[in-house]
Design a protein around this motif. Structure first.
Motif, mmCIF file in Angstrom:
data_model
loop_
_atom_site.group_PDB
_atom_site.id
_atom_site.type_symbol
_atom_site.label_atom_id
_atom_site.label_comp_id
_atom_site.label_asym_id
_atom_site.label_seq_id
_atom_site.Cartn_x
_atom_site.Cartn_y
_atom_site.Cartn_z
ATOM 1 N N ARG A 67 -48.899 -44.543 -32.565
ATOM 2 C CA ARG A 67 -50.215 -44.555 -33.209
ATOM 3 C C ARG A 67 -50.929 -43.210 -33.110
ATOM 4 N N ASP A 68 -50.445 -42.325 -32.216
ATOM 5 C CA ASP A 68 -51.061 -41.005 -32.061
ATOM 6 C C ASP A 68 -50.508 -39.964 -33.028
ATOM 7 N N CYS A 69 -49.467 -40.337 -33.792
ATOM 8 C CA CYS A 69 -48.867 -39.387 -34.727
ATOM 9 C C CYS A 69 -49.703 -39.310 -36.008
ATOM 10 N N ARG A 70 -49.996 -38.082 -36.438
ATOM 11 C CA ARG A 70 -50.795 -37.913 -37.656
ATOM 12 C C ARG A 70 -49.894 -37.901 -38.890
ATOM 13 N N PRO A 71 -50.343 -38.503 -39.965
ATOM 14 C CA PRO A 71 -49.545 -38.448 -41.203
ATOM 15 C C PRO A 71 -49.569 -37.051 -41.811
ATOM 16 N N GLY A 72 -48.706 -36.838 -42.795
ATOM 17 C CA GLY A 72 -48.651 -35.554 -43.485
ATOM 18 C C GLY A 72 -49.902 -35.310 -44.323
ATOM 19 N N PRO A 73 -50.015 -34.113 -44.930
ATOM 20 C CA PRO A 73 -51.223 -33.761 -45.698
ATOM 21 C C PRO A 73 -51.474 -34.681 -46.896
ATOM 22 N N ASN A 74 -50.439 -35.280 -47.405
ATOM 23 C CA ASN A 74 -50.595 -36.186 -48.547
ATOM 24 C C ASN A 74 -50.358 -37.641 -48.157
ATOM 25 N N GLY A 75 -50.543 -37.934 -46.862
ATOM 26 C CA GLY A 75 -50.372 -39.304 -46.392
ATOM 27 C C GLY A 75 -48.941 -39.691 -46.097
ATOM 28 N N GLU A 76 -48.032 -38.727 -46.061
ATOM 29 C CA GLU A 76 -46.642 -39.050 -45.761
ATOM 30 C C GLU A 76 -46.518 -39.543 -44.313
ATOM 31 N N PRO A 77 -45.503 -40.399 -44.036
ATOM 32 C CA PRO A 77 -45.294 -40.850 -42.660
ATOM 33 C C PRO A 77 -44.994 -39.670 -41.746
ATOM 34 N N PRO A 78 -45.370 -39.755 -40.483
ATOM 35 C CA PRO A 78 -45.055 -38.686 -39.525
ATOM 36 C C PRO A 78 -43.543 -38.471 -39.458
ATOM 37 N N VAL A 79 -43.146 -37.213 -39.291
ATOM 38 C CA VAL A 79 -41.727 -36.859 -39.254
ATOM 39 C C VAL A 79 -41.369 -36.427 -37.837
ATOM 40 N N VAL A 80 -40.324 -37.064 -37.287
ATOM 41 C CA VAL A 80 -39.857 -36.764 -35.930
ATOM 42 C C VAL A 80 -38.399 -36.327 -36.014
ATOM 43 N N ASN A 81 -38.088 -35.225 -35.346
ATOM 44 C CA ASN A 81 -36.705 -34.737 -35.310
ATOM 45 C C ASN A 81 -36.218 -34.699 -33.866
ATOM 46 N N THR A 82 -35.011 -35.203 -33.653
ATOM 47 C CA THR A 82 -34.459 -35.257 -32.295
ATOM 48 C C THR A 82 -33.222 -34.387 -32.114
ATOM 49 N N LYS A 83 -32.757 -33.739 -33.207
ATOM 50 C CA LYS A 83 -31.492 -33.006 -33.111
ATOM 51 C C LYS A 83 -31.598 -31.562 -33.586
ATOM 52 N N THR A 84 -32.805 -31.053 -33.714
ATOM 53 C CA THR A 84 -32.979 -29.684 -34.196
ATOM 54 C C THR A 84 -32.647 -28.682 -33.092
ATOM 55 N N PRO A 85 -32.380 -27.425 -33.460
ATOM 56 C CA PRO A 85 -32.118 -26.389 -32.443
ATOM 57 C C PRO A 85 -33.261 -26.246 -31.439
ATOM 58 N N MET A 86 -34.518 -26.442 -31.901
ATOM 59 C CA MET A 86 -35.646 -26.321 -30.985
ATOM 60 C C MET A 86 -35.590 -27.407 -29.905
ATOM 61 N N VAL A 87 -35.249 -28.625 -30.311
ATOM 62 C CA VAL A 87 -35.168 -29.730 -29.357
ATOM 63 C C VAL A 87 -34.029 -29.485 -28.371
ATOM 64 N N LYS A 88 -32.892 -29.058 -28.892
ATOM 65 C CA LYS A 88 -31.737 -28.814 -28.021
ATOM 66 C C LYS A 88 -32.054 -27.721 -27.003
ATOM 67 N N LYS A 89 -32.689 -26.647 -27.465
ATOM 68 C CA LYS A 89 -33.026 -25.544 -26.557
ATOM 69 C C LYS A 89 -34.038 -25.995 -25.509
ATOM 70 N N ALA A 90 -35.022 -26.813 -25.918
ATOM 71 C CA ALA A 90 -36.044 -27.287 -24.982
ATOM 72 C C ALA A 90 -35.416 -28.160 -23.902
ATOM 73 N N ARG A 91 -34.520 -29.059 -24.308
ATOM 74 C CA ARG A 91 -33.875 -29.947 -23.334
ATOM 75 C C ARG A 91 -32.965 -29.163 -22.396
ATOM 76 N N GLU A 92 -32.294 -28.149 -22.923
ATOM 77 C CA GLU A 92 -31.437 -27.329 -22.072
ATOM 78 C C GLU A 92 -32.272 -26.567 -21.057
ATOM 79 N N GLY A 93 -33.459 -26.149 -21.476
ATOM 80 C CA GLY A 93 -34.350 -25.460 -20.545
ATOM 81 C C GLY A 93 -34.830 -26.381 -19.434
ATOM 82 N N VAL A 94 -35.172 -27.631 -19.803
ATOM 83 C CA VAL A 94 -35.591 -28.606 -18.791
ATOM 84 C C VAL A 94 -34.450 -28.878 -17.815
ATOM 85 N N MET A 95 -33.244 -29.041 -18.343
ATOM 86 C CA MET A 95 -32.095 -29.304 -17.481
ATOM 87 C C MET A 95 -31.857 -28.132 -16.528
ATOM 88 N N GLU A 96 -32.041 -26.918 -17.021
ATOM 89 C CA GLU A 96 -31.841 -25.747 -16.172
ATOM 90 C C GLU A 96 -32.839 -25.750 -15.019
#
Length: 686
Positions: A67-96
């Motif tokens: 419920r805390d996710c904001r919709p897009g500028p035209n009312g589109e549903p919030p978009v969540v990505n779990t497999k992008t390079p940014m996510v992978k790098k962030a998780r690798e940093g946490v693991m380190e």
């Protein structure tokens, strides 16, 4: 429902979901260490980072609501990505960061092979570290005989702290220090006192908390895993028995939302060593006052010599607390063929009469029904000692609010707040005389000790009358609930293992010279006086075996395929995980073999035949995992029985939680826990 787009896939999820739950609903795998579905959100580990479109940085999905996710500028549903390079790098940093201070001692860690950190490091770890500084070291803590600590491995996920505080209700674990100096410990390193404490071993995502009795016994890939049912109480917790060869090495919980969720009590988990010690592995016959080893044929001949010379009314049988329905059925069938009315499954003497109806001895509200209750009255019971898993369910409901709990009986620490109303039947009588404010879904819970008194039937009648008068029985709801302590009790009552016309109850059969021959089917909680020739069929050298004239070694609950019926009337199948030691045999097979020389041959030669015969007579026993709800008219019958009660206060049926049956009393681990609970000094054997 709320729309989300997860990895390009549009889904609808409830608005109270976290992003982590929403992503998993979409099929994405989210690593986590601190998040657990049954615990409050901590947001400590940051391993569950995901990318939300529009956010300048990765988000901890466990602590971010849909419920805390904001919709897009035209009312589109919030978009969540779990497999992008940014996510992978962030998780690798946490693991380190997590591995900076971790000792990386997997080869000598008991958690190896089933460690969350180990598994996630395979995906997000790196093959070298950029940190050359010394690792942090933390002194190991003593927190009791069940949980071993290697706190240098701790990643401060706080799962153990949240479990102890929220689920167990005994907030004995906490954190001291800050930052690098933070440590998880108990107050002054005292032993934990909760009956559920060992569940923190399952919760710990690293090897910081492991099972002390199981330490260095085996690796998980060496074990054969068998699904079974617990018999340490009458809840019927679903368990997994892990064996290597013929030996049971550990017992773990299985998920069952309707019974034990994913928890088990400490006795259920750590009683495994009791399955190996003080076992009966061959028949014995008493000669000249001493027991001597014998063959099966010698033992059967000794029994037949006594039984065949007697009248049927001089023979009786008492059923123990951990017997399965198959062996109870075979014993009752044998007694019927011998013409004896003397059989009883109520060795502790509660006033329960199955002839009045099945609803009169079941936990009719069901364990899962506790989640719907708005009021619980506990009478003559201490659920924390008698059924810790059921007690945790009550606490879970209490934490959500709007639950009124009253207690009549012992004033004990039940891990939740309640209104103490009184100690005995006089308090209960006030609910019969006065119509109280009615709640919609009340549970009236009565324990076995309230019924195992001279006025037990009168107490039960008054209890039924009180439950009816205040609205405990309503349309589609039966709040009359009996909490049993014996795993065999409900199944044996269903089979009618109670005295027939003119038959003696368990106490009557145990009296001096009451009978000539008495069969004990694992009955160790009753003192049989002198006079009778005692035949003991059981697993351990406990009280029943000490009194016996003939011992026939049986199989423990992990050593046979058997059906048990829990306190709510749910039949469940326990699969064989190991084999009985030596010459011991399954109890039903012993009774079938014994029936031949007694001239009362039982008509089934296999377990399948026995079950077929039993289920044809009692069809509900074949509906595994299902509850056949009983007719509440039986409760009306109980209410009409009446009777006079005395003024004695109610007491709990369980005085020592850790030593309630022969298996537990044979366990060195349970003995140490019992000594600690009694305040005796612990042994320095850590």
């Amino acid at each position: 429902m709320t729309k989300l787009i997860v990895d390009g896939k549009e889904i609808d999820v409830p608005p109270d979901y976290t992003l982590l739950q929403a992503c998993e609903a979409a099929g994405a795998e989210i690593p986590r260490f601190c998040f657990h579905e049954r615990l409050s959100i901590a947001g400590n580990c940051r391993m569950c980072l995901v990318e939300v479109k529009g956010s300048p940085k990765p988000i901890a999905s466990c602590a971010w609501g849909v419920r805390d996710c904001r919709p897009g500028p035209n009312g589109e549903p919030p978009v969540v990505n779990t497999k992008t390079p940014m996510v992978k790098k962030a998780r690798e940093g946490v693991m380190e960061f997590l591995l900076i201070n971790h000792p990386l001692d997997c080869p000598i860690c008991d958690q190896g092979g089933e460690c969350d950190l180990q598994d996630q490091a395979m995906t997000y770890g790196v093959d070298s570290s950029r940190y050359a500084e010394n690792k942090r070291a933390v002194e190991d803590k003593y927190i009791g005989p069940l949980v071993k600590t290697i706190m240098t491995r701790c990643i401060h996920c706080t799962r153990c702290i949240r479990f102890a505080t929220e689920i167990a209700g005994v907030p004995e674990l906490g954190a001291i220090g800050r930052g690098e100096d933070m440590e998880i410990t108990t107050y002054l390193e005292h032993a934990m006192t909760s009956e559920l404490q060992s569940n923190v071993v399952d919760l710990c995502p690293v090897g910081a908390l492991t099972s002390k009795p199981y330490a260095f016994q085996a690796r998980p890939w060496e074990l054969i895993k068998t699904e079974s049912i617990d018999v340490m109480d009458a809840v019927g917790s679903n368990i997994r028995v892990d064996t290597r060869g013929r030996e049971v090495l550990r017992i773990l919980p299985r998920l069952n939302e309707e019974i034990n969720e994913e928890w088990i009590s400490d006795k259920t988990r750590h009683v495994a060593d009791g399955l190996r010690t003080q076992r009966l592995d061959q028949p014995y016959v008493r000669e000249r006052g001493r027991l001597r080893p014998a063959t099966w044929s010698e033992a059967f001949a000794a029994i037949a010599k006594r039984v065949n010379a007697l009248r049927s009314k001089e023979i009786g049988a008492i059923v123990g607390d951990v017997a399965s329905v198959e062996e109870v059925y075979a014993l009752k069938d044998l007694m019927t063929r011998l013409g004896s009315p003397h059989i009883d499954c109520r060795q502790d003497g509660p006033a329960i009469d199955p002839s009045l109806g099945r609803a009169g001895y079941l936990f009719n509200a069901t364990i899962a029904g506790i989640d719907e209750a708005d009021g619980i009255m506990i009478i003559g019971a201490n659920p924390r000692k008698e059924a810790p898993i059921l007690n945790a369910r009550i606490r879970k409901r209490w934490r959500t609010g709007d639950l009124k709990i009253g207690v009549i009986g012992e004033k004990a620490d039940l891990t939740y707040a309640y209104t103490y109303l009184g100690a005995g039947p006089e308090t209960l009588a006030t609910f019969v005389k006065h119509d109280r404010a009615k709640l919609k879904k009340q549970i009236w819970l009565i324990g076995q000790s309230a019924l195992a008194r001279p006025d037990g039937q009168a107490v039960l009648s008054m209890f039924a009358k009180a439950a009816i008068s205040v609205g405990g029985l309503a349309d589609g709801w039966n709040g009359f609930s009996m909490l049993h302590t014996a795993a065999s009790r409900v199944g044996a009552l269903d089979l009618g293992a109670v005295p027939g016309k003119g038959g003696l109850d368990a106490a009557g059969m145990a009296k001096e010279d009451a009978l000539e021959v008495l069969f004990l089917l694992g009955a160790d909680e009753i003192e049989v006086e002198k006079g009778a020739f005692v035949v003991y069929i059981g697993t351990h050298g406990d009280r029943g075996a000490h009194r016996a004239d003939v011992i026939l070694p049986g199989a423990a609950y992990t050593e046979k395929s058997a059906i048990y019926v829990n306190t709510e009337g749910r039949p469940q199948l326990a699969n064989r995980a190991a084999f009985p030691p030596g010459e011991a045999r399954e109890d039903w097979a012993i009774l079938r073999a014994l029936s031949d020389p007694l001239g009362a041959k039982l008509p089934y030669d296999s377990l399948a035949d026995l079950r077929r015969t039993m289920i044809s007579a009692f069809p509900h026993l074949g509906k595994l995992g299902e509850i056949e709800h009983a007719d509440p008219a039986a409760i009306e019958k109980l209410a009409k029985l009446g009777g006079k009660t005395d003024k004695a206060a109610f007491a709990s049926a369980v005085r020592d939680f850790y030593l309630t049956n022969p298996i537990a009393r044979a366990s060195a681990v349970m003995a140490e826990c019992s000594a600690l609970a009694a305040g005796r000094p612990r042994q320095a054997a850590e």
